[in-house]
Motif scaffolding. Sequence first.
Motif, PDB file in Angstrom:
ATOM      1  N   MET A   1       0.835  -1.203   0.000  1.00 22.53           N
ATOM      2  CA  MET A   1       0.000   0.000   0.000  1.00 22.53           C
ATOM      3  C   MET A   1       0.873   1.258   0.000  1.00 22.53           C
ATOM      4  O   MET A   1       0.596   2.199  -0.725  1.00 22.53           O
ATOM      5  CB  MET A   1      -0.933  -0.056   1.217  1.00 22.53           C
ATOM      6  N   ASN A   2       1.916   1.250   0.841  1.00 25.08           N
ATOM      7  CA  ASN A   2       2.779   2.413   0.932  1.00 25.08           C
ATOM      8  C   ASN A   2       3.526   2.650  -0.374  1.00 25.08           C
ATOM      9  O   ASN A   2       3.749   3.787  -0.763  1.00 25.08           O
ATOM     10  CB  ASN A   2       3.750   2.260   2.104  1.00 25.08           C
ATOM     11  N   GLN A   3       3.905   1.547  -1.053  1.00 30.50           N
ATOM     12  CA  GLN A   3       4.616   1.695  -2.322  1.00 30.50           C
ATOM     13  C   GLN A   3       3.705   2.255  -3.399  1.00 30.50           C
ATOM     14  O   GLN A   3       4.121   3.046  -4.241  1.00 30.50           O
ATOM     15  CB  GLN A   3       5.187   0.345  -2.776  1.00 30.50           C
ATOM     16  N   THR A   4       2.433   1.860  -3.368  1.00 29.95           N
ATOM     17  CA  THR A   4       1.494   2.289  -4.389  1.00 29.95           C
ATOM     18  C   THR A   4       1.009   3.716  -4.158  1.00 29.95           C
ATOM     19  O   THR A   4       0.997   4.533  -5.074  1.00 29.95           O
ATOM     20  CB  THR A   4       0.265   1.351  -4.415  1.00 29.95           C
ATOM     21  N   MET A   5       0.612   4.015  -2.951  1.00 31.40           N
ATOM     22  CA  MET A   5      -0.006   5.305  -2.647  1.00 31.40           C
ATOM     23  C   MET A   5       0.908   6.241  -1.860  1.00 31.40           C
ATOM     24  O   MET A   5       0.466   7.309  -1.444  1.00 31.40           O
ATOM     25  CB  MET A   5      -1.304   5.082  -1.850  1.00 31.40           C
ATOM     26  N   GLU A   7       3.459   8.235  -2.593  1.00 36.71           N
ATOM     27  CA  GLU A   7       3.634   9.568  -3.151  1.00 36.71           C
ATOM     28  C   GLU A   7       2.353  10.393  -3.069  1.00 36.71           C
ATOM     29  O   GLU A   7       2.386  11.587  -2.807  1.00 36.71           O
ATOM     30  CB  GLU A   7       4.123   9.482  -4.602  1.00 36.71           C
ATOM     31  N   THR A   8       1.218   9.742  -3.287  1.00 37.45           N
ATOM     32  CA  THR A   8      -0.071  10.444  -3.217  1.00 37.45           C
ATOM     33  C   THR A   8      -0.351  10.908  -1.790  1.00 37.45           C
ATOM     34  O   THR A   8      -0.803  12.029  -1.579  1.00 37.45           O
ATOM     35  CB  THR A   8      -1.215   9.530  -3.717  1.00 37.45           C
ATOM     36  N   VAL A   9      -0.070  10.060  -0.811  1.00 38.18           N
ATOM     37  CA  VAL A   9      -0.286  10.419   0.590  1.00 38.18           C
ATOM     38  C   VAL A   9       0.629  11.580   0.984  1.00 38.18           C
ATOM     39  O   VAL A   9       0.202  12.526   1.641  1.00 38.18           O
ATOM     40  CB  VAL A   9      -0.070   9.190   1.510  1.00 38.18           C
ATOM     41  N   TYR A  11       1.886  13.797  -1.057  1.00 42.93           N
ATOM     42  CA  TYR A  11       1.365  14.963  -1.761  1.00 42.93           C
ATOM     43  C   TYR A  11       0.165  15.543  -1.015  1.00 42.93           C
ATOM     44  O   TYR A  11       0.045  16.755  -0.861  1.00 42.93           O
ATOM     45  CB  TYR A  11       0.969  14.575  -3.191  1.00 42.93           C
ATOM     46  N   TRP A  94     -12.348  13.263  -6.904  1.00 45.19           N
ATOM     47  CA  TRP A  94     -11.231  12.329  -7.008  1.00 45.19           C
ATOM     48  C   TRP A  94     -11.535  11.175  -7.971  1.00 45.19           C
ATOM     49  O   TRP A  94     -10.604  10.543  -8.492  1.00 45.19           O
ATOM     50  CB  TRP A  94     -10.844  11.789  -5.629  1.00 45.19           C
ATOM     51  N   ALA A  99      -9.460   7.671  -8.541  1.00 47.00           N
ATOM     52  CA  ALA A  99      -9.728   7.041  -7.245  1.00 47.00           C
ATOM     53  C   ALA A  99     -11.177   6.583  -7.225  1.00 47.00           C
ATOM     54  O   ALA A  99     -12.092   7.384  -7.400  1.00 47.00           O
ATOM     55  CB  ALA A  99      -9.462   8.019  -6.112  1.00 47.00           C
ATOM     56  N   ILE A 102     -13.378   7.335  -1.981  1.00 40.58           N
ATOM     57  CA  ILE A 102     -12.637   8.100  -0.975  1.00 40.58           C
ATOM     58  C   ILE A 102     -13.428   8.046   0.325  1.00 40.58           C
ATOM     59  O   ILE A 102     -14.618   8.338   0.355  1.00 40.58           O
ATOM     60  CB  ILE A 102     -12.460   9.570  -1.397  1.00 40.58           C
TER      61      ILE A 102
END
Length: 182
Positions: A1-5, A7-9, A11, A94, A99, A102
């Motif tokens: 999850m951290n690898q996928t999202m 950068e978005t988190v 940001y 979103w 997405a 949300i």
Amino acid sequence: MNQTMGETVKYLENFTLVTILSASGILMLMTSLFLKMLLSKDRFEISILRRIGLSVRNIKIQYVTRMISVIIPGILLGTAAANTAGQKITGIMWSFLGAAEIKFVIDPLQGYILCPAVLTAIVVITTLQATNSVKKYEMEKKKYTNTNNRVMQTMIKYTIAISFEIKAGKITKDKFINVKET
């Protein structure tokens, strides 16, 4: 999850910080401009209050109370709107970016205590700062250059008392004699 999202988190965290700072600045600016407009409109009333002996501190407290009576309902309505329609509107926005769904995870301490307290503090501090100009509001004495402050205070108190009597219907306006300047 951290690898996928991840950068978005990251940001979103940065975007949240910038949004909070921008909203605080806009709140300070709007409060200051509104108060400057209100103070210029109330200039004569403030000078009368100052003339009858009201301190600058009491006038500032009056304006802080007015602003708090506006910000508290605004915070309550804004919180209710964000909790009901906010998630749906954000979800729709979103969804255009990919997405699917949300869900808001609201920190009760931040959302219901810290944020409203910070907003209220910003408004109170801005109000106190903006009302510093009350110190210079004085009634013009150009027509009454020989009149001291005590006489002016008595005249203004009498005028205010009579106006309340007229508004209450205890005295009618026809009982006054027209006084002409000589």
